[in-house]
Design an enzyme around this catalytic site. Structure first.
Site, PDB file in Angstrom:
ATOM      1  N   GLY A   9      14.130 -19.361  21.064  1.00  0.00           N
ATOM      2  CA  GLY A   9      14.909 -18.724  19.992  1.00  0.00           C
ATOM      3  C   GLY A   9      14.445 -19.206  18.636  1.00  0.00           C
ATOM      4  O   GLY A   9      15.218 -19.287  17.678  1.00  0.00           O
ATOM      5  N   ASP A 157      30.423 -30.596  17.915  1.00  0.00           N
ATOM      6  CA  ASP A 157      31.878 -30.798  18.009  1.00  0.00           C
ATOM      7  C   ASP A 157      32.222 -32.252  17.670  1.00  0.00           C
ATOM      8  O   ASP A 157      33.201 -32.532  16.974  1.00  0.00           O
ATOM      9  CB  ASP A 157      32.354 -30.455  19.427  1.00  0.00           C
ATOM     10  CG  ASP A 157      31.850 -29.092  19.861  1.00  0.00           C
ATOM     11  OD1 ASP A 157      32.198 -28.110  19.202  1.00  0.00           O
ATOM     12  OD2 ASP A 157      31.056 -29.030  20.817  1.00  0.00           O
ATOM     13  N   HIS A 185      31.900 -26.940  25.819  1.00  0.00           N
ATOM     14  CA  HIS A 185      31.693 -26.554  24.417  1.00  0.00           C
ATOM     15  C   HIS A 185      32.324 -25.176  24.228  1.00  0.00           C
ATOM     16  O   HIS A 185      31.656 -24.138  24.273  1.00  0.00           O
ATOM     17  CB  HIS A 185      30.196 -26.521  24.071  1.00  0.00           C
ATOM     18  CG  HIS A 185      29.960 -25.862  22.742  1.00  0.00           C
ATOM     19  ND1 HIS A 185      30.347 -26.424  21.561  1.00  0.00           N
ATOM     20  CD2 HIS A 185      29.419 -24.665  22.413  1.00  0.00           C
ATOM     21  CE1 HIS A 185      30.054 -25.599  20.562  1.00  0.00           C
ATOM     22  NE2 HIS A 185      29.496 -24.537  21.051  1.00  0.00           N
TER      23      HIS A 185
HETATM   24  P1  NAI Z   1      20.218 -16.088  16.483  1.00  0.00           P
HETATM   25  O1  NAI Z   1      20.692 -14.796  17.063  1.00  0.00           O
HETATM   26  O2  NAI Z   1      19.990 -16.215  15.017  1.00  0.00           O
HETATM   27  O3  NAI Z   1      18.861 -16.503  17.208  1.00  0.00           O
HETATM   28  C1  NAI Z   1      18.687 -16.464  18.576  1.00  0.00           C
HETATM   29  C2  NAI Z   1      17.217 -16.236  18.834  1.00  0.00           C
HETATM   30  O4  NAI Z   1      16.993 -16.349  20.232  1.00  0.00           O
HETATM   31  C3  NAI Z   1      16.726 -14.848  18.411  1.00  0.00           C
HETATM   32  O5  NAI Z   1      15.607 -14.986  17.546  1.00  0.00           O
HETATM   33  C4  NAI Z   1      16.351 -14.190  19.729  1.00  0.00           C
HETATM   34  O6  NAI Z   1      15.222 -13.320  19.595  1.00  0.00           O
HETATM   35  C5  NAI Z   1      16.023 -15.408  20.583  1.00  0.00           C
HETATM   36  N1  NAI Z   1      16.054 -15.171  22.026  1.00  0.00           N
HETATM   37  C6  NAI Z   1      16.893 -14.378  22.728  1.00  0.00           C
HETATM   38  N2  NAI Z   1      16.565 -14.378  24.025  1.00  0.00           N
HETATM   39  C7  NAI Z   1      15.507 -15.212  24.155  1.00  0.00           C
HETATM   40  C8  NAI Z   1      14.709 -15.614  25.255  1.00  0.00           C
HETATM   41  N3  NAI Z   1      14.925 -15.134  26.479  1.00  0.00           N
HETATM   42  N4  NAI Z   1      13.696 -16.479  25.032  1.00  0.00           N
HETATM   43  C9  NAI Z   1      13.452 -16.930  23.793  1.00  0.00           C
HETATM   44  N5  NAI Z   1      14.159 -16.572  22.710  1.00  0.00           N
HETATM   45  C10 NAI Z   1      15.177 -15.724  22.894  1.00  0.00           C
HETATM   46  O7  NAI Z   1      21.252 -17.174  17.017  1.00  0.00           O
HETATM   47  P2  NAI Z   1      21.495 -18.663  16.454  1.00  0.00           P
HETATM   48  O8  NAI Z   1      22.513 -18.616  15.375  1.00  0.00           O
HETATM   49  O9  NAI Z   1      20.184 -19.313  16.202  1.00  0.00           O
HETATM   50  O10 NAI Z   1      22.225 -19.312  17.718  1.00  0.00           O
HETATM   51  C11 NAI Z   1      21.548 -19.520  18.947  1.00  0.00           C
HETATM   52  C12 NAI Z   1      22.539 -19.905  20.022  1.00  0.00           C
HETATM   53  O11 NAI Z   1      23.134 -21.146  19.743  1.00  0.00           O
HETATM   54  C13 NAI Z   1      23.691 -18.926  20.229  1.00  0.00           C
HETATM   55  O12 NAI Z   1      23.890 -18.755  21.621  1.00  0.00           O
HETATM   56  C14 NAI Z   1      24.864 -19.652  19.621  1.00  0.00           C
HETATM   57  O13 NAI Z   1      26.088 -19.235  20.198  1.00  0.00           O
HETATM   58  C15 NAI Z   1      24.539 -21.068  19.994  1.00  0.00           C
HETATM   59  N6  NAI Z   1      25.240 -22.114  19.240  1.00  0.00           N
HETATM   60  C16 NAI Z   1      25.611 -23.238  19.927  1.00  0.00           C
HETATM   61  C17 NAI Z   1      26.249 -24.272  19.291  1.00  0.00           C
HETATM   62  C18 NAI Z   1      26.662 -25.510  20.046  1.00  0.00           C
HETATM   63  O14 NAI Z   1      27.332 -26.357  19.444  1.00  0.00           O
HETATM   64  N7  NAI Z   1      26.325 -25.711  21.313  1.00  0.00           N
HETATM   65  C19 NAI Z   1      26.561 -24.200  17.846  1.00  0.00           C
HETATM   66  C20 NAI Z   1      26.087 -23.000  17.205  1.00  0.00           C
HETATM   67  C21 NAI Z   1      25.455 -21.994  17.896  1.00  0.00           C
END
Ligand code: NAI
Length: 325
Positions: A9, A157, A185
């Site tokens: 990602g 968190d 989470h």
């Molecule tokens: P985003 O939508 O900006 O980026 C996600 C990226 O992953 C996109 O560029 C997409 O093309 C890519 N992607 C999708 N499927 C893929 C695959 N099979 N292989 C490689 N890349 C792939 O999302 P963002 O804001 O960067 O968030 C990413 C994740 O992190 C989300 O699931 C979000 O819910 C999660 N998250 C988790 C947190 C935690 O505390 N554990 C906190 C904040 C976000």
């Protein structure tokens, strides 16, 4: 020795906040050269190339090279640290089963690729949601990798809990020790002030119980939604920062007299069923997470932990039913 770090990602918003800090030495330490491997889906490869161009333009002394690919087998080849950020978000009308299936289609093959191609010392942090269950799916597809190398992120968190308590008491975050996030989470997570200490005193005794139960816990648990409401986008820089903190602690150890929070494979500690990936108080020694043992859990905490763990068991049962593990 150069450490290979794979980020999935990579073209997303967390990726954009994360890669520059990895390349500048914050993930592993200021003396550790890194090779970056960026995994994206095919339509996002061009955007990942743009980010790589900017990484080049920083002329980071520690950055030895960048590969960009849409092939997990190539992306995880020889990887020492895998940050699984890319995930399928929940979209309107999507049921939980659809969400879990879509993510199973991502984290199963990635776990398999890690199993087949990563370095022997690989450490995996899953950030993409639902993080605990995605980590479980990846771990179950990597039978040759020790299970304890798969973790999910609750450090954001944890950091949110430190910050909320720090502003409530008017103390620096560095005065707070032994904060814990238990469970999933998700909104059921349990930020625990009954073991946290401020200047050697138990944090729960320094705040009133109404604030602890009705303000602190929901504020921490629902902070992600509050950020989306305010920013119009989900937390990115703070999530990237927490991923950096998680891996740095894992590799370099946690300070004496303190612990942190991470979702790790349960060994049955605190009644959390063995095998699920749940957040615990943890220390890192010699590059391995250890669950802090021997804490007394009062009835209130027991109920909160059990509720979050029940949700994790339900997610595990659902992915089992869907044939994803
Ligand atoms: P985003 O939508 O900006 O980026 C996600 C990226 O992953 C996109 O560029 C997409 O093309 C890519 N992607 C999708 N499927 C893929 C695959 N099979 N292989 C490689 N890349 C792939 O999302 P963002 O804001 O960067 O968030 C990413 C994740 O992190 C989300 O699931 C979000 O819910 C999660 N998250 C988790 C947190 C935690 O505390 N554990 C906190 C904040 C976000």
């Amino acid at each position: 020795m150069t450490v290979k770090v794979t980020v999935t990602g990579a073209a997303g918003q967390i990726g954009y906040a994360l890669l520059f800090r990895i390349a500048s030495g914050h993930l592993l330490g200021p003396d550790v050269p890194v090779q970056l491997s960026l995994l994206e889906i095919t339509p996002a490869l061009k955007a990942a190339e743009g980010t790589a161009m900017e990484l080049d333009d920083c002329a980071f002394p520690l950055l030895k090279g960048i590969d960009i690919t849409d092939d997990p087998n190539y992306a995880f080849n020889g990887t020492n640290v895998a940050l699984l950020v890319g995930a399928r978000p929940r979209t309107a009308g999507m049921e939980r089963g659809d969400l879990l299936s879509a993510n199973g289609g991502i984290f199963g093959p990635q776990g398999q690729a890690i199993n087949d191609h990563a370095a022997d010392d690989v450490r995996v942090l899953v950030v993409g949601n639902p993080a605990n269950t995605n980590a479980l799916i990846a771990q179950r597809h990597a039978p040759d990798v020790p299970a304890d190398r798969f973790t999910a992120m609750t450090r954001l968190d944890h950091n949110r809990a430190l910050s909320q308590l720090s502003s409530k008491l008017g103390v620096p975050v560095t005065d707070i020790k032994k904060m814990t996030i238990w469970g999933n989470h998700s909104a059921t997570q349990y930020p625990d002030l009954y073991h946290a200490e401020v200047g050697g005193k138990i944090a729960a005794e320094l705040v009133d119980q109404d604030w602890l139960k009705d303000t602190f816990i929901p504020t921490v648990a629902k902070r992600g939604a509050a950020i989306i409401e305010a920013r119009g986008a989900s937390s990115a820089a703070s999530a990237a920062n927490a991923a950096i903190d998680h891996v740095y602690s894992w590799v370099n150890g946690t300070p004496e007299g303190d612990w942190t929070s991470a979702a790790v494979v349960s060994d049955g500690s605190y009644g959390v069923p063995e095998g699920i990936i749940s957040s615990f108080p943890v220390v890192s020694r010699n590059g391995q997470w250890e669950i802090v043992q021997g804490l007394d859990i009062d009835d209130f905490s027991r109920g909160k932990i059990d509720a979050s763990v029940k949700e994790l068991q339900e997610e595990r049962d659902a992915v089992k039913e869907l044939g994803l593990i």
